[in-house]
Design an enzyme around this catalytic site. Sequence first.
Site, mmCIF file in Angstrom:
data_model
loop_
_atom_site.group_PDB
_atom_site.id
_atom_site.type_symbol
_atom_site.label_atom_id
_atom_site.label_comp_id
_atom_site.label_asym_id
_atom_site.label_seq_id
_atom_site.Cartn_x
_atom_site.Cartn_y
_atom_site.Cartn_z
ATOM 1 N N HIS A 1 37.098 34.876 47.655
ATOM 2 C CA HIS A 1 38.470 34.814 46.878
ATOM 3 C C HIS A 1 39.473 36.073 46.399
ATOM 4 O O HIS A 1 38.899 36.757 45.648
ATOM 5 C CB HIS A 1 39.286 33.411 46.230
ATOM 6 C CG HIS A 1 40.623 33.501 46.042
ATOM 7 N ND1 HIS A 1 41.071 33.071 47.402
ATOM 8 C CD2 HIS A 1 41.330 32.921 45.190
ATOM 9 C CE1 HIS A 1 42.268 32.946 47.409
ATOM 10 N NE2 HIS A 1 42.727 32.604 45.296
ATOM 11 N N ASN B 1 47.266 37.523 47.101
ATOM 12 C CA ASN B 1 46.850 36.166 46.626
ATOM 13 C C ASN B 1 47.389 35.229 47.896
ATOM 14 O O ASN B 1 48.716 34.723 47.661
ATOM 15 C CB ASN B 1 46.466 35.503 45.256
ATOM 16 C CG ASN B 1 45.512 34.267 45.747
ATOM 17 O OD1 ASN B 1 45.903 34.047 46.901
ATOM 18 N ND2 ASN B 1 45.652 34.190 44.271
ATOM 19 N N CYS C 1 43.544 27.517 46.862
ATOM 20 C CA CYS C 1 42.610 28.391 47.350
ATOM 21 C C CYS C 1 41.365 28.510 47.554
ATOM 22 O O CYS C 1 40.492 29.550 48.091
ATOM 23 C CB CYS C 1 42.866 29.839 46.177
ATOM 24 S SG CYS C 1 44.783 30.155 45.354
HETATM 25 C C1 LIG Z 1 48.087 37.427 35.720
HETATM 26 C C2 LIG Z 1 47.335 38.744 35.228
HETATM 27 C C3 LIG Z 1 47.176 40.165 36.096
HETATM 28 C C4 LIG Z 1 47.950 39.504 33.961
HETATM 29 O O1 LIG Z 1 47.157 39.760 33.308
HETATM 30 P P1 LIG Z 1 46.291 40.111 31.798
HETATM 31 O O2 LIG Z 1 45.819 41.259 31.332
HETATM 32 O O3 LIG Z 1 45.823 38.556 31.661
HETATM 33 O O4 LIG Z 1 47.812 40.490 31.059
HETATM 34 P P2 LIG Z 1 48.739 39.141 30.124
HETATM 35 O O5 LIG Z 1 48.955 37.471 30.959
HETATM 36 O O6 LIG Z 1 47.686 38.851 28.923
HETATM 37 O O7 LIG Z 1 49.661 39.527 29.784
HETATM 38 C C5 LIG Z 1 49.656 41.306 29.077
HETATM 39 C C6 LIG Z 1 50.880 41.592 29.004
HETATM 40 O O8 LIG Z 1 51.474 41.838 29.902
HETATM 41 C C7 LIG Z 1 53.086 41.462 30.489
HETATM 42 N N1 LIG Z 1 53.238 41.863 31.778
HETATM 43 C C8 LIG Z 1 52.873 40.577 32.860
HETATM 44 N N2 LIG Z 1 52.789 40.551 33.537
HETATM 45 C C9 LIG Z 1 53.182 41.709 34.158
HETATM 46 C C10 LIG Z 1 53.997 41.957 35.162
HETATM 47 N N3 LIG Z 1 53.997 41.734 36.491
HETATM 48 N N4 LIG Z 1 54.350 43.876 35.422
HETATM 49 C C11 LIG Z 1 54.342 44.124 34.266
HETATM 50 N N5 LIG Z 1 53.879 43.723 32.464
HETATM 51 C C12 LIG Z 1 53.599 42.600 32.919
HETATM 52 C C13 LIG Z 1 52.689 39.959 29.981
HETATM 53 O O9 LIG Z 1 54.248 40.021 28.920
HETATM 54 C C14 LIG Z 1 52.216 40.576 28.319
HETATM 55 O O10 LIG Z 1 52.589 41.128 27.290
HETATM 56 P P3 LIG Z 1 53.073 41.614 25.693
HETATM 57 O O11 LIG Z 1 51.586 41.899 25.552
HETATM 58 O O12 LIG Z 1 54.128 42.197 25.371
HETATM 59 O O13 LIG Z 1 52.931 39.586 25.577
HETATM 60 C C15 LIG Z 1 45.948 37.782 34.612
HETATM 61 O O14 LIG Z 1 45.979 37.037 33.984
HETATM 62 C C16 LIG Z 1 45.043 37.065 36.434
HETATM 63 O O15 LIG Z 1 44.660 38.231 37.320
HETATM 64 N N6 LIG Z 1 44.656 35.810 36.325
HETATM 65 C C17 LIG Z 1 44.056 35.138 37.043
HETATM 66 C C18 LIG Z 1 45.290 34.782 38.044
HETATM 67 C C19 LIG Z 1 44.775 34.606 40.065
HETATM 68 O O16 LIG Z 1 44.068 34.512 39.514
HETATM 69 N N7 LIG Z 1 45.735 33.690 39.940
HETATM 70 C C20 LIG Z 1 44.558 32.708 40.873
HETATM 71 C C21 LIG Z 1 43.874 32.161 40.734
HETATM 72 S S1 LIG Z 1 44.018 30.994 42.435
#
Ligand SMILES: CC(C)(COP(=O)(O)OP(=O)(O)OC[C@H]1O[C@@H](n2cnc3c(N)ncnc32)[C@H](O)[C@@H]1OP(=O)(O)O)[C@@H](O)C(=O)NCCC(=O)NCCS
Length: 333
Positions: A260, A290, A117
């Site tokens: 980004h 993304n 990215c």
């Molecule tokens: C992926 C992301 C959105 C997840 O958000 P988060 O607030 O960290 O959520 P978590 O991973 O802690 O998950 C929280 C809960 O939501 C659930 N969950 C994950 N994806 C889900 C979805 N698409 N829909 C519904 N629930 C979801 C998880 O299973 C978890 O459930 P649990 O508490 O029962 O275990 C976040 O971590 C993020 O944006 N990270 C950076 C990603 C990124 O930028 N990647 C590219 C970099 S170049």
Amino acid sequence: MKKSIRFAKISAIGSYVPEKILTNDDLSKMIDTSDEWIQARTGIRERRIAADGQITSDLCVEAARAAIKKAGISAEDVDLILVGTITSDMPFPSTAVFVQSKLGLQNIPCFDYNVACSGTQYGIALANALLTSSDSYKNILLICGDKMTSVVDWNDRATCVLLGDGAGAAIFSATEKEEENSVIDVLLGADGKLWELLHVPAGGSSEPASVKTIEDGKHFFKMKGRDVFREAIRIMEGCAREILQRNGMTVADIDFVVLHQANLRIIEALQERLKIPDEKVCITVDKYGNTSGSSCLIAIDTFARSGRIRSGSKILSVGFGAGLTWGAAILKF
Ligand SMILES: CC(C)(COP(=O)(O)OP(=O)(O)OC[C@H]1O[C@@H](n2cnc3c(N)ncnc32)[C@H](O)[C@@H]1OP(=O)(O)O)[C@@H](O)C(=O)NCCC(=O)NCCS
């Protein structure tokens, strides 16, 4: 190697996203998720998905054609092609050679680079260095393109909602006029110790593709979402501060900030920390998700086409991705 004083002018930027739209509601019919969850956690409303048979080089060629047209040159005027991608058409040869032949070109040098990215910022550094260090090139075609859906696990709700397909391109032209220089500064970095945060485990020499790797889903994109979220904010904030400081600038000297496009919450956190007013921030993550290395080029092109970014605009662009890699660039249009 002959060398005159040269600068790199960005003659044009173009982009391409596939026509097919996949909305959050569409996803909620495929996996256990909802429009509400995706919007609240990521700001993404929809993303674009490549058509059947449409591969990374096809996305790149569309973006390249748009940039070439806008630059008012013909494809034959391009004398080097750089492609930033992590979803190459094949492990080898490079996607750049497929782009070359699809554009009807031959003999000119072509290569890929793999920084995920941060593709826009690394590509700007490469194109700028190649153009200004010798008289060999007049027009360099930089493309960042990825078919991220080719590595998406549609059963993994934590990752599949984030990604989309697309490509961005820019024409860097040599100029001897310093006032036409577009690249004010570029800063790059990487930390290989953090490779595990974002990767595709199999299909390379460490774990060649096999029935077992397929059964184990090791050909899919893996991510430690929370760690990535935290590192993205920490690293991009540091990058932005460092490049502004070493150029004696502040956010007040910048017209547009293009970060980004991974997650609206990451962008908003950076906005708050760096005190960037809303009107200076370019957002496309809501429409395209993304798209990896192309996201900043697509955002710049989108805002240029809407008339907001104009000739003379100063842009700060900051990227972050698998590697981990990161980069920041200050550009003048
Ligand atoms: C992926 C992301 C959105 C997840 O958000 P988060 O607030 O960290 O959520 P978590 O991973 O802690 O998950 C929280 C809960 O939501 C659930 N969950 C994950 N994806 C889900 C979805 N698409 N829909 C519904 N629930 C979801 C998880 O299973 C978890 O459930 P649990 O508490 O029962 O275990 C976040 O971590 C993020 O944006 N990270 C950076 C990603 C990124 O930028 N990647 C590219 C970099 S170049």
